[in-house]
Design a protein around this motif. Sequence first.
Motif, PDB file in Angstrom:
ATOM      1  N   TRP A 117      42.740  -1.570  56.152  1.00  0.00           N
ATOM      2  CA  TRP A 117      41.486  -0.865  55.844  1.00  0.00           C
ATOM      3  C   TRP A 117      41.680   0.149  54.729  1.00  0.00           C
ATOM      4  O   TRP A 117      40.777   0.382  53.922  1.00  0.00           O
ATOM      5  N   LYS A 118      42.843   0.765  54.655  1.00  0.00           N
ATOM      6  CA  LYS A 118      43.101   1.751  53.598  1.00  0.00           C
ATOM      7  C   LYS A 118      42.984   1.104  52.222  1.00  0.00           C
ATOM      8  O   LYS A 118      42.402   1.687  51.308  1.00  0.00           O
ATOM      9  N   LEU A 119      43.524  -0.087  52.088  1.00  0.00           N
ATOM     10  CA  LEU A 119      43.446  -0.803  50.812  1.00  0.00           C
ATOM     11  C   LEU A 119      42.032  -1.286  50.544  1.00  0.00           C
ATOM     12  O   LEU A 119      41.568  -1.259  49.400  1.00  0.00           O
ATOM     13  N   GLU A 120      41.358  -1.725  51.601  1.00  0.00           N
ATOM     14  CA  GLU A 120      39.981  -2.221  51.457  1.00  0.00           C
ATOM     15  C   GLU A 120      39.044  -1.165  50.889  1.00  0.00           C
ATOM     16  O   GLU A 120      38.093  -1.497  50.193  1.00  0.00           O
ATOM     17  N   ILE A 121      39.302   0.082  51.230  1.00  0.00           N
ATOM     18  CA  ILE A 121      38.403   1.140  50.745  1.00  0.00           C
ATOM     19  C   ILE A 121      39.015   1.938  49.591  1.00  0.00           C
ATOM     20  O   ILE A 121      38.464   2.954  49.180  1.00  0.00           O
ATOM     21  N   GLY A 122      40.161   1.474  49.095  1.00  0.00           N
ATOM     22  CA  GLY A 122      40.764   2.118  47.936  1.00  0.00           C
ATOM     23  C   GLY A 122      41.408   3.458  48.226  1.00  0.00           C
ATOM     24  O   GLY A 122      41.447   4.331  47.362  1.00  0.00           O
ATOM     25  N   ARG A 123      41.938   3.633  49.446  1.00  0.00           N
ATOM     26  CA  ARG A 123      42.597   4.884  49.819  1.00  0.00           C
ATOM     27  C   ARG A 123      43.977   4.589  50.412  1.00  0.00           C
ATOM     28  O   ARG A 123      44.237   4.882  51.578  1.00  0.00           O
ATOM     29  N   PRO A 124      44.859   4.014  49.615  1.00  0.00           N
ATOM     30  CA  PRO A 124      46.152   3.595  50.145  1.00  0.00           C
ATOM     31  C   PRO A 124      47.029   4.738  50.656  1.00  0.00           C
ATOM     32  O   PRO A 124      47.947   4.509  51.438  1.00  0.00           O
ATOM     33  N   ASP A 125      46.755   5.954  50.239  1.00  0.00           N
ATOM     34  CA  ASP A 125      47.576   7.091  50.652  1.00  0.00           C
ATOM     35  C   ASP A 125      47.102   7.753  51.940  1.00  0.00           C
ATOM     36  O   ASP A 125      47.741   8.705  52.412  1.00  0.00           O
ATOM     37  N   ASP A 126      45.996   7.297  52.514  1.00  0.00           N
ATOM     38  CA  ASP A 126      45.533   7.886  53.780  1.00  0.00           C
ATOM     39  C   ASP A 126      46.593   7.681  54.853  1.00  0.00           C
ATOM     40  O   ASP A 126      47.241   6.637  54.921  1.00  0.00           O
ATOM     41  N   ASN A 127      46.749   8.675  55.698  1.00  0.00           N
ATOM     42  CA  ASN A 127      47.738   8.648  56.770  1.00  0.00           C
ATOM     43  C   ASN A 127      47.025   8.356  58.093  1.00  0.00           C
ATOM     44  O   ASN A 127      46.353   9.222  58.644  1.00  0.00           O
ATOM     45  N   LEU A 128      47.171   7.149  58.595  1.00  0.00           N
ATOM     46  CA  LEU A 128      46.488   6.756  59.830  1.00  0.00           C
ATOM     47  C   LEU A 128      47.104   7.383  61.077  1.00  0.00           C
ATOM     48  O   LEU A 128      46.522   7.304  62.157  1.00  0.00           O
ATOM     49  N   HIS A 132      42.860  13.276  62.600  1.00  0.00           N
ATOM     50  CA  HIS A 132      41.514  13.375  62.037  1.00  0.00           C
ATOM     51  C   HIS A 132      41.171  12.148  61.190  1.00  0.00           C
ATOM     52  O   HIS A 132      40.060  11.616  61.281  1.00  0.00           O
ATOM     53  N   THR A 133      42.120  11.696  60.404  1.00  0.00           N
ATOM     54  CA  THR A 133      41.909  10.488  59.598  1.00  0.00           C
ATOM     55  C   THR A 133      41.699   9.283  60.506  1.00  0.00           C
ATOM     56  O   THR A 133      40.781   8.485  60.298  1.00  0.00           O
ATOM     57  N   ASN A 134      42.531   9.168  61.519  1.00  0.00           N
ATOM     58  CA  ASN A 134      42.451   8.046  62.442  1.00  0.00           C
ATOM     59  C   ASN A 134      41.110   8.033  63.175  1.00  0.00           C
ATOM     60  O   ASN A 134      40.465   6.980  63.289  1.00  0.00           O
ATOM     61  N   LEU A 135      40.676   9.188  63.626  1.00  0.00           N
ATOM     62  CA  LEU A 135      39.378   9.271  64.315  1.00  0.00           C
ATOM     63  C   LEU A 135      38.223   8.935  63.370  1.00  0.00           C
ATOM     64  O   LEU A 135      37.270   8.264  63.761  1.00  0.00           O
ATOM     65  N   ARG A 136      38.313   9.388  62.130  1.00  0.00           N
ATOM     66  CA  ARG A 136      37.252   9.098  61.164  1.00  0.00           C
ATOM     67  C   ARG A 136      37.140   7.591  60.952  1.00  0.00           C
ATOM     68  O   ARG A 136      36.055   7.027  60.994  1.00  0.00           O
ATOM     69  N   TYR A 137      38.257   6.929  60.733  1.00  0.00           N
ATOM     70  CA  TYR A 137      38.268   5.475  60.564  1.00  0.00           C
ATOM     71  C   TYR A 137      37.755   4.799  61.838  1.00  0.00           C
ATOM     72  O   TYR A 137      36.861   3.956  61.788  1.00  0.00           O
ATOM     73  N   GLY A 138      38.368   5.152  62.980  1.00  0.00           N
ATOM     74  CA  GLY A 138      38.048   4.467  64.227  1.00  0.00           C
ATOM     75  C   GLY A 138      36.598   4.598  64.636  1.00  0.00           C
ATOM     76  O   GLY A 138      35.960   3.612  65.024  1.00  0.00           O
ATOM     77  N   CYS A 139      36.056   5.801  64.561  1.00  0.00           N
ATOM     78  CA  CYS A 139      34.644   6.004  64.941  1.00  0.00           C
ATOM     79  C   CYS A 139      33.710   5.270  63.984  1.00  0.00           C
ATOM     80  O   CYS A 139      32.705   4.695  64.419  1.00  0.00           O
ATOM     81  N   THR A 140      34.038   5.267  62.711  1.00  0.00           N
ATOM     82  CA  THR A 140      33.216   4.571  61.723  1.00  0.00           C
ATOM     83  C   THR A 140      33.234   3.064  61.978  1.00  0.00           C
ATOM     84  O   THR A 140      32.183   2.410  61.954  1.00  0.00           O
ATOM     85  N   ILE A 141      34.416   2.520  62.257  1.00  0.00           N
ATOM     86  CA  ILE A 141      34.547   1.089  62.534  1.00  0.00           C
ATOM     87  C   ILE A 141      33.799   0.721  63.812  1.00  0.00           C
ATOM     88  O   ILE A 141      33.044  -0.267  63.844  1.00  0.00           O
TER      89      ILE A 141
END
Length: 181
Positions: A117-128, A132-141
């Motif tokens: 998903w990080k590559l899909e949205i162009g944010r390869p440096d995000d730390n899953l 907070h990052t993980n929750l943002r991704y997970g809740c959005t998905i």
Amino acid sequence: MLLAWALWPALAFAQPKPAEVDDELRKLLLNAVQAADSFTDRFDAEAWLMLQSGRLKRFVKEPEKRLHILRAVHSEAKRAGLQPELVLAVIEVESAFNRFAVSRVGAQGMMQIMPFWKLEIGRPDDNLIDMHTNLRYGCTILKHYLKRSDGHWADALARYNGSYGQYWYPERVMNAWERWR
């Protein structure tokens, strides 16, 4: 008798402090409530955080960490339009609140997000692994799959887990959700 009625308002709300109340947790809770911007009211925040902190204790021993997790979950769930208790149930099933969890297929963090998903949205440096990052991704998905499934929780949860058409995973989450409500 008249004196008792005159004192009733004060007596009705005066509750002794239970011996088992942890003063450290009380202070942490007060700070958490004051910092809990996703709540509409301080008393709602206090009640929800105290209730869920007790439930989360079996997974996270330290009161400060529990409150940090709960504030973050509440904030991200509300931002995404999800019930925080559902997100807590997903996290329980996915990782048992282990932010360092990595599945056999490479999903990471508390909500077990696939790194592609990080590559899909162009944010390869995000730390899953970052909560907070993980929750943002997970809740959005999860919210996306709920919309895609026309509000059918079981279908949305199966899509979230990658097991669409099977219902063992949604059943686990729904059972956990009952414990968080």
